[in-house]
Design a protein around this motif. Structure first.
Motif, mmCIF file in Angstrom:
data_model
loop_
_atom_site.group_PDB
_atom_site.id
_atom_site.type_symbol
_atom_site.label_atom_id
_atom_site.label_comp_id
_atom_site.label_asym_id
_atom_site.label_seq_id
_atom_site.Cartn_x
_atom_site.Cartn_y
_atom_site.Cartn_z
ATOM 1 N N TYR A 1 22.724 50.842 94.898
ATOM 2 C CA TYR A 1 24.146 51.068 94.677
ATOM 3 C C TYR A 1 24.580 52.348 95.374
ATOM 4 N N GLU A 2 25.864 52.413 95.631
ATOM 5 C CA GLU A 2 26.433 53.525 96.391
ATOM 6 C C GLU A 2 26.273 54.835 95.630
ATOM 7 N N GLU A 3 26.030 55.896 96.391
ATOM 8 C CA GLU A 3 25.837 57.210 95.787
ATOM 9 C C GLU A 3 26.740 58.241 96.439
ATOM 10 N N GLU A 4 26.880 59.357 95.749
ATOM 11 C CA GLU A 4 27.700 60.446 96.257
ATOM 12 C C GLU A 4 27.008 61.766 95.941
ATOM 13 N N LEU A 5 26.968 62.659 96.938
ATOM 14 C CA LEU A 5 26.461 64.007 96.701
ATOM 15 C C LEU A 5 27.581 64.846 96.094
ATOM 16 N N VAL A 6 27.309 65.455 94.954
ATOM 17 C CA VAL A 6 28.324 66.221 94.231
ATOM 18 C C VAL A 6 27.746 67.594 93.895
ATOM 19 N N THR A 7 28.519 68.641 94.176
ATOM 20 C CA THR A 7 28.091 70.008 93.877
ATOM 21 C C THR A 7 28.893 70.555 92.714
ATOM 22 N N LEU A 8 28.196 71.023 91.688
ATOM 23 C CA LEU A 8 28.807 71.679 90.534
ATOM 24 C C LEU A 8 28.413 73.154 90.599
ATOM 25 N N LEU A 9 29.389 74.045 90.588
ATOM 26 C CA LEU A 9 29.137 75.461 90.814
ATOM 27 C C LEU A 9 28.758 76.198 89.540
ATOM 28 N N GLU A 10 27.978 77.285 89.720
ATOM 29 C CA GLU A 10 27.628 78.149 88.595
ATOM 30 C C GLU A 10 28.889 78.729 87.963
ATOM 31 N N GLY A 11 28.896 78.788 86.645
ATOM 32 C CA GLY A 11 30.034 79.382 85.945
ATOM 33 C C GLY A 11 31.157 78.418 85.620
ATOM 34 N N MET A 12 31.056 77.173 86.059
ATOM 35 C CA MET A 12 32.063 76.178 85.680
ATOM 36 C C MET A 12 31.909 75.831 84.202
ATOM 37 N N ARG A 13 32.990 75.501 83.558
ATOM 38 C CA ARG A 13 32.943 74.998 82.197
ATOM 39 C C ARG A 13 32.901 73.474 82.233
ATOM 40 N N MET A 14 32.614 72.866 81.094
ATOM 41 C CA MET A 14 32.366 71.422 81.105
ATOM 42 C C MET A 14 33.604 70.627 81.535
ATOM 43 N N GLU A 15 34.796 71.145 81.262
ATOM 44 C CA GLU A 15 36.012 70.440 81.701
ATOM 45 C C GLU A 15 36.095 70.399 83.226
ATOM 46 N N GLU A 16 35.650 71.477 83.867
ATOM 47 C CA GLU A 16 35.642 71.496 85.329
ATOM 48 C C GLU A 16 34.599 70.523 85.880
ATOM 49 N N PHE A 17 33.443 70.445 85.207
ATOM 50 C CA PHE A 17 32.455 69.438 85.586
ATOM 51 C C PHE A 17 33.083 68.051 85.528
ATOM 52 N N ALA A 18 33.786 67.786 84.446
ATOM 53 C CA ALA A 18 34.394 66.460 84.249
ATOM 54 C C ALA A 18 35.389 66.141 85.361
ATOM 55 N N GLU A 19 36.183 67.119 85.749
ATOM 56 C CA GLU A 19 37.172 66.894 86.808
ATOM 57 C C GLU A 19 36.496 66.589 88.142
ATOM 58 N N VAL A 20 35.440 67.331 88.468
ATOM 59 C CA VAL A 20 34.739 67.105 89.729
ATOM 60 C C VAL A 20 34.083 65.723 89.743
ATOM 61 N N LEU A 21 33.467 65.349 88.639
ATOM 62 C CA LEU A 21 32.813 64.040 88.562
ATOM 63 C C LEU A 21 33.828 62.910 88.701
ATOM 64 N N GLU A 22 34.972 63.053 88.062
ATOM 65 C CA GLU A 22 35.997 62.013 88.173
ATOM 66 C C GLU A 22 36.566 61.957 89.581
ATOM 67 N N ALA A 23 36.772 63.118 90.203
ATOM 68 C CA ALA A 23 37.334 63.156 91.560
ATOM 69 C C ALA A 23 36.408 62.489 92.571
ATOM 70 N N ASN A 24 35.109 62.469 92.270
ATOM 71 C CA ASN A 24 34.144 61.828 93.159
ATOM 72 C C ASN A 24 33.772 60.418 92.696
ATOM 73 N N TYR A 25 34.544 59.864 91.758
ATOM 74 C CA TYR A 25 34.376 58.491 91.276
ATOM 75 C C TYR A 25 33.003 58.251 90.646
ATOM 76 N N ILE A 26 32.477 59.275 89.983
ATOM 77 C CA ILE A 26 31.182 59.132 89.323
ATOM 78 C C ILE A 26 31.361 58.575 87.912
ATOM 79 N N ILE A 27 32.215 59.206 87.122
ATOM 80 C CA ILE A 27 32.444 58.813 85.733
ATOM 81 C C ILE A 27 33.827 59.320 85.335
ATOM 82 N N PRO A 28 34.585 58.588 84.533
ATOM 83 C CA PRO A 28 35.882 59.110 84.081
ATOM 84 C C PRO A 28 35.700 60.411 83.298
ATOM 85 N N ALA A 29 36.611 61.351 83.528
ATOM 86 C CA ALA A 29 36.506 62.664 82.889
ATOM 87 C C ALA A 29 36.483 62.547 81.369
ATOM 88 N N ARG A 30 37.309 61.701 80.811
ATOM 89 C CA ARG A 30 37.378 61.564 79.361
ATOM 90 C C ARG A 30 36.067 61.036 78.797
#
Length: 433
Positions: A189-218
């Motif tokens: 299945y299709e994959e995407e490389l995603v970078t999560l930066l040090e110091g991000m909070r979990m809401e920011e993780f959620a936004e990045v994951l959703e923006a890259n079509y990995i999982i809905p933020a909610r």
């Protein structure tokens, strides 16, 4: 991995041809002697011994021809070896391949025996840069093959050992070695490389994951805010002291990950963060030279991550907070207050105004929150961000200092440090608020 459809089709054709040859070899092997396997092993030993002699002789012949070519020998050209000729050339590499091919032929019947009877597909991941033999042993450990060396031999004979691509695959125990090799030709299945930066909070993780079509933020936030709802929670010892109402803030390790696009299970995504957190901690785990609990280490590291910009300053910044917590700064500070700006930003953060909004001096008194370390003594009730390894290391092994204050210089995120409030006031006048 083969880069074109034509090359992939060629590989599949070769796999099918080899599978048919394996079946024939299997029938031939069983017809040699109905009563025992001894004859087959004796025959194999004799063949391999003869091949060893042939290898030594042919290697010498090949090298002699090559040496004479290099020396511009006067021998007739028809007697010299052309190193650019077809795969039938008598070169060491080709001789080795013939030996490996014959060795594989002698074990052909084993190629068609699946390791198990469970047809249900299970995920298998190949990481970036993993060598074929390492992948083969991982396949053996996870029950997809019974003999890693045989699988690696098949890959080498088929010239597939260099073309295994990093990615996610769905494999089952009922797959034979040729079927497994073909399945590993392309990720499932299709994959995407995603970078999560040090110091991000979990809401920011959620936004990045959703923006890259990995999982809905909610969906991601629902899981990390209630980690005990996930089946994987009990798999991680470092979560043992997590309070019943705690989230996974602080334990989502920041890094670059390869995620499946539109992941079907949120646990698949969360497990990558937790597995990496566990792996990066190493054998030392969440232990520190100061007497801190695992939860306190992560919480303080999350503050250090938000305060530090220059990597070399992290152990010093950690020492300032530890000095305040220990009472070393009681004469300079009104109590064990950390007085950290990010702990005021954290409760103010939101999607509309930003997760780390600018604050003023008035916010120190205005913001009523248990996270506000200007109003509350000691550490906040939970981590405020997801720290990287350098911040965790800074808390586990802080610098030895008498500092009680630090102040930004305004240049490249650097700070100056002070042991007394008077020195800190001088730094404030020098560098401004």
């Amino acid at each position: 991995m083969f880069g074109t459809t034509r090359q992939r089709r060629h590989m599949r054709d070769r796999n099918r041809q080899y599978t048919e040859r394996a079946r024939k070899a299997s029938r031939w092997g069983h017809s040699l002697h109905p009563g025992t396997q001894i004859w087959r092993w004796l025959l194999r030993a004799a063949v391999l011994a003869g091949l060893g002699v042939l290898l030594l002789w042919s290697r010498g012949v090949a090298l002699t021809h090559l040496d004479r070519q290099a020396a511009n020998s006067d021998l007739p050209s028809r007697t010299l070896l052309d190193i650019h000729q077809a795969a039938s050339a008598l070169t060491p590499d080709n001789i080795e391949h013939w030996i490996l091919s014959l060795s594989l032929e002698l074990q052909a019947d084993r190629l068609l025996v699946p390791p198990g009877g469970d047809p249900r597909p299970r995920p298998f991941e190949i990481g970036l840069g993993e060598p074929a033999l390492y992948i083969a042993y991982r396949l053996e450990n996870e029950g997809f093959v019974t003999d890693a060396e045989l699988f690696n031999l098949y890959l080498r004979v088929q010239f597939l050992d260099r073309y295994l691509e990093a990615g996610n695959y769905m494999l089952s125990e009922t797959m034979t070695i040729p079927e497994l090799a073909e399945a590993l030709n392309a990720p499932s299945y299709e994959e995407e490389l995603v970078t999560l930066l040090e110091g991000m909070r979990m809401e920011e993780f959620a936004e990045v994951l959703e923006a890259n079509y990995i999982i809905p933020a909610r969906e991601f936030l629902d899981a990390v805010r209630d980690p005990r709802s996930m089946e994987i929670f009990d798999d991680y010892d470092f979560l043992a002291d997590l309070p019943t109402d705690a989230t996974l803030e602080g334990y989502l390790f920041p890094d670059t990950y390869r995620f499946p696009v539109n992941a079907d299970r949120v646990e698949t995504v969360v497990a990558k963060f937790l597995d990496n957190f566990d792996r990066r901690l190493g054998e030392r785990g969440l232990t520190a030279e100061p007497a801190l609990t695992p939860r306190e280490i992560v919480t303080l590291a999350s503050i250090v991550e938000r305060e530090a910009v220059v990597a070399e300053e992290r152990p010093l910044i950690a020492s300032v907070y530890l000095n305040r917590l220990s009472g070393l700064c009681r004469d300079e500070v009104r109590g064990p207050f950390l007085e950290s700006d990010p702990t005021v930003q954290y409760p103010l953060g939101n999607a509309a105004d930003g997760w780390w909004p600018s604050i003023t001096l008035d916010d120190y008194d205005r913001v009523q929150s248990p996270y506000n370390t200007f109003q509350n003594q000691g550490l906040p009730p939970a981590p405020i961000s997801n720290p990287g390894l350098s911040s965790l290391d800074a808390v586990r092994s802080p610098a030895s200092s008498v500092y009680c204050f630090f102040h930004t210089t305004g240049v490249d995120g650097a700070h100056v440090f002070a042991a007394t409030y008077a020195e800190h006031q001088q730094n404030t006048l020098r560098y401004g608020r």
